[in-house]
Design a protein around this motif. Structure first.
Motif, PDB file in Angstrom:
ATOM      1  N   ARG A 282       0.839  -1.206   0.000  1.00 58.26           N
ATOM      2  CA  ARG A 282       0.000   0.000   0.000  1.00 58.26           C
ATOM      3  C   ARG A 282       0.868   1.247   0.000  1.00 58.26           C
ATOM      4  O   ARG A 282       0.617   2.189  -0.753  1.00 58.26           O
ATOM      5  CB  ARG A 282      -0.922  -0.003   1.221  1.00 58.26           C
ATOM      6  N   ASP A 283       1.894   1.260   0.852  1.00 55.43           N
ATOM      7  CA  ASP A 283       2.783   2.421   0.925  1.00 55.43           C
ATOM      8  C   ASP A 283       3.524   2.640  -0.388  1.00 55.43           C
ATOM      9  O   ASP A 283       3.615   3.763  -0.893  1.00 55.43           O
ATOM     10  CB  ASP A 283       3.794   2.260   2.061  1.00 55.43           C
ATOM     11  N   LYS A 284       4.066   1.550  -0.955  1.00 54.40           N
ATOM     12  CA  LYS A 284       4.873   1.670  -2.175  1.00 54.40           C
ATOM     13  C   LYS A 284       4.015   2.087  -3.370  1.00 54.40           C
ATOM     14  O   LYS A 284       4.416   2.955  -4.150  1.00 54.40           O
ATOM     15  CB  LYS A 284       5.578   0.345  -2.463  1.00 54.40           C
ATOM     16  N   THR A 285       2.824   1.505  -3.510  1.00 55.44           N
ATOM     17  CA  THR A 285       1.970   1.871  -4.647  1.00 55.44           C
ATOM     18  C   THR A 285       1.468   3.305  -4.517  1.00 55.44           C
ATOM     19  O   THR A 285       1.325   3.998  -5.520  1.00 55.44           O
ATOM     20  CB  THR A 285       0.779   0.902  -4.803  1.00 55.44           C
ATOM     21  N   THR A 286       1.249   3.749  -3.296  1.00 61.58           N
ATOM     22  CA  THR A 286       0.824   5.135  -3.086  1.00 61.58           C
ATOM     23  C   THR A 286       1.944   6.101  -3.476  1.00 61.58           C
ATOM     24  O   THR A 286       1.708   7.075  -4.197  1.00 61.58           O
ATOM     25  CB  THR A 286       0.417   5.367  -1.613  1.00 61.58           C
ATOM     26  N   SER A 287       3.156   5.819  -3.028  1.00 63.65           N
ATOM     27  CA  SER A 287       4.258   6.734  -3.315  1.00 63.65           C
ATOM     28  C   SER A 287       4.651   6.743  -4.792  1.00 63.65           C
ATOM     29  O   SER A 287       5.121   7.755  -5.301  1.00 63.65           O
ATOM     30  CB  SER A 287       5.471   6.430  -2.435  1.00 63.65           C
ATOM     31  N   TYR A 288       4.436   5.621  -5.495  1.00 62.42           N
ATOM     32  CA  TYR A 288       4.760   5.574  -6.923  1.00 62.42           C
ATOM     33  C   TYR A 288       3.526   5.781  -7.808  1.00 62.42           C
ATOM     34  O   TYR A 288       3.600   5.636  -9.028  1.00 62.42           O
ATOM     35  CB  TYR A 288       5.431   4.237  -7.276  1.00 62.42           C
ATOM     36  N   ASP A 289       2.390   6.095  -7.198  1.00 64.23           N
ATOM     37  CA  ASP A 289       1.137   6.369  -7.912  1.00 64.23           C
ATOM     38  C   ASP A 289       0.739   5.213  -8.840  1.00 64.23           C
ATOM     39  O   ASP A 289       0.465   5.407 -10.025  1.00 64.23           O
ATOM     40  CB  ASP A 289       1.251   7.681  -8.699  1.00 64.23           C
TER      41      ASP A 289
END
Length: 101
Positions: free
Chosen positions: A54-61
């Protein structure tokens, strides 16, 4: 046949087309290098994996979907997996259409 079943069938087609990345480390690499257009994370994945993706997909959009269980994802692609990434935007559009209905 429901749209969820159609979406799972589409995942099998995506795998056969070679546009699917499986396995946590490979999916994470695909998110980082921008090749992942959508990540499918099992709804019953571990808490650590859920937070990490969740964190990684949010930060990389990158879009993330958590509608399916491990069993459903594994059955759809023919191997046991908790997280998948689709690298083709056309398949992502079709999957979004099926899941939106």
């Amino acid at each position: 046949m429901t749209n969820s079943e159609r979406a799972l069938q589409l995942l099998g087609l995506v795998r056969r087309a070679g546009k699917l990345v499986t396995g946590e480390s490979f999916v994470m690499a695909a998110v980082r290098d921008g090749s992942a257009k959508m990540v499918l994370l099992a709804s019953d994945a571990g808490k650590t994996s859920q937070k990490q993706f969740r964190d990684k997909t949010t930060s990389y959009d990158v879009q993330i979907n958590e509608d399916f269980t491990k069993d459903q994802l594994s059955t759809a692609i023919g191997s046991a997996r908790t997280v998948l990434a689709i690298t083709d935007p056309g398949f992502v559009r079709k999957l979004q259409q099926l899941l939106a209905k």
